[in-house]
Design an enzyme around this catalytic site. Structure first.
Site, PDB file in Angstrom:
ATOM      1  N   TYR A 283       0.834  -1.192   0.000  1.00 15.63           N
ATOM      2  CA  TYR A 283       0.000   0.000   0.000  1.00 15.63           C
ATOM      3  C   TYR A 283       0.882   1.261   0.000  1.00 15.63           C
ATOM      4  O   TYR A 283       1.793   1.391   0.827  1.00 15.63           O
ATOM      5  CB  TYR A 283      -0.896  -0.035   1.241  1.00 15.63           C
TER       6      TYR A 283
ATOM      7  N   ASP B 105      -0.135  -7.044   7.215  1.00 16.85           N
ATOM      8  CA  ASP B 105      -1.276  -6.227   6.807  1.00 16.85           C
ATOM      9  C   ASP B 105      -2.256  -7.171   6.112  1.00 16.85           C
ATOM     10  O   ASP B 105      -2.013  -7.629   4.997  1.00 16.85           O
ATOM     11  CB  ASP B 105      -0.798  -5.111   5.863  1.00 16.85           C
TER      12      ASP B 105
END
Ligand SMILES: *Cc1c(COP(=O)(O)O)cnc(C)c1O
Length: 393
Positions: free
Chosen positions: A112, A184
């Site tokens: 990300y 994550d």
């Protein structure tokens, strides 16, 4: 925070995910019996005498709506403790604040963009060193790990290339080096993957995405098993103050109740659309973890229950113009950042979600200028295919 495993029937049979998702953290409100945890919109709590309170003193430290959510987060990730934050990046920020100047972090080179920006633009200047490697090969981590490595940070599947890293193999390497492993888990959601079960120390979520599920809230979460790690993170949570408001906690609690039903449809639609795109004559490459010839397929199969609704693809015509035509022609897939909501979205990572990563870095890591990313929603799959058909032409 939930201290004991969530069990209904004596310990003999672990509760199934669908039941946990509905009942996790949900206790009828003690004052009224309300089945849904109320939105405790308060900043403080009245004490009977100095220091005599009901476990709630000030709402940055404790809030009953947040507590119900944090318990639910712990239960659905098979962890002991959940902590909710005002955003996914605030949760990430709290994890990095466990570290000190001189500490090193090994992080995935495909992740990300906001995480990359937080690491390089905010924390590097405080003397924390970030080393980015291709974590799909565990040996790449072993090659750079040192006694200064205190944290390994991975995403799997990655955003936006859907690369798969081997959580249990990396957990073994982390343990040997005395480093923490944080995963994550935003793209997979607890429905598809539970990193703590595979040896990770911390699970991070952008609850903005699949956990909330309705594109109406920004929130982050951490789930941990270790009590002293939880204490440190809770201390950071209350000291730094990036806590979510009670209304947002309520929305995520409500979102979680349908996580399994939504995820099942996201996965079904994702599979149909990935195969459709792959058969399209104008499409060059489709990135989706469920293809058997994908490099990460065997590991995905081992650590995930299904393959999710996130798909990226490129066209044979690699020009930005060709991608732009698709991006501006879809009607059901809305052009927007974010993912994981019930409605389908299309995104252009190079100019949108991943614009904060320098172009040379992006290209080096395989993120082409023309790459498009789909968050496949839970609409009718045939309508979604019709939309892509008319947009790609
Ligand atoms: C969105 C996202 C984040 C950041 O979360 P916010 O809630 O937007 O702060 C982190 N990781 C992944 C994989 C994401 O998709």
């Amino acid at each position: 925070m939930q201290e004991t495993p969530f069990q209904l029937f004596n310990n003999e049979q672990p509760m199934k995910l669908a039941t946990k998702i509905i009942h996790a953290g949900a206790e009828p409100d003690p004052s009224t019996g309300a089945i849904m945890t109320p939105i405790y919109q308060t900043s403080t709590y009245v004490q009977a005498a100095p220091g005599q309170h009901k476990g709630y003193e000030y709402a940055r430290s404790q809030n009953p709506t947040r507590k119900a959510l944090e318990d639910a987060l712990a239960i659905i990730e098979n962890g002991k403790y959940g902590l909710a934050f005002s955003s996914g990046v605030a949760a990430t920020d709290a994890v990095i604040k466990l570290l000190s100047p001189g500490d090193e972090v090994i992080a995935a080179n495909d992740m990300y963009g906001g995480t990359y920006r937080l690491f390089t633009k905010v924390f590097e200047k405080f003397g924390i060193k970030f080393i980015f490697v291709d974590t799909t090969k565990t040996s790449n981590i072993e090659a750079v790990i040192t006694s200064n490595t205190k944290l390994i940070w991975i995403e799997t599947p990655t955003n936006p290339l859907m690369n798969i890293s081997d959580i249990s193999a990396i957990a073994t390497v982390a343990k040997k080096a005395g480093a923490l492993l944080c995963v994550d888990n935003t793209f997979a959601s607890p429905y598809l993957q539970n990193p703590l079960d595979q040896g990770a120390d911390i699970v991070m979520h952008s609850a903005t995405k699949y956990l909330g599920g309705h594109s109406d809230v920004i929130q982050g979460a951490l789930v941990i098993n270790d009590g002293s790690l939880k204490d440190q993170l809770h201390f950071i949570q209350k000291s730094c103050g990036a806590v979510p408001g009670p209304m947002d906690c309520f929305l995520v609690l409500r979102g979680i109740k349908t996580l399994h039903v939504r995820m099942q449809r996201h996965c079904e639609n994702g599979a149909v659309i990935a195969h459709y795109l792959r058969s399209h004559p104008k499409v060059q490459k489709v990135y989706w973890p469920g293809f058997e010839d994908n490099a990460g397929f065997a590991i995905a199969k081992k650590q995930m229950r299904d393959f999710g609704g996130m798909i990226s693809f490129t066209l044979k015509d690699e020009s930005i113009e060709a991608a732009n035509k698709v991006l501006s022609s879809t009607k059901l897939f809305s052009l927007a950042e974010s993912l994981g909501g019930v409605e389908s979205l299309i995104n252009h990572p190079a100019s949108m979600t991943h614009a904060s990563i320098p172009r040379e870095e992006r290209i080096k890591n395989g993120l082409a200028d023309g790459l498009m990313r789909l968050s496949v929603g839970i609409e009718d799959a045939n309508d979604l295919i019709e939309d892509l058909k008319q947009a790609i032409g």
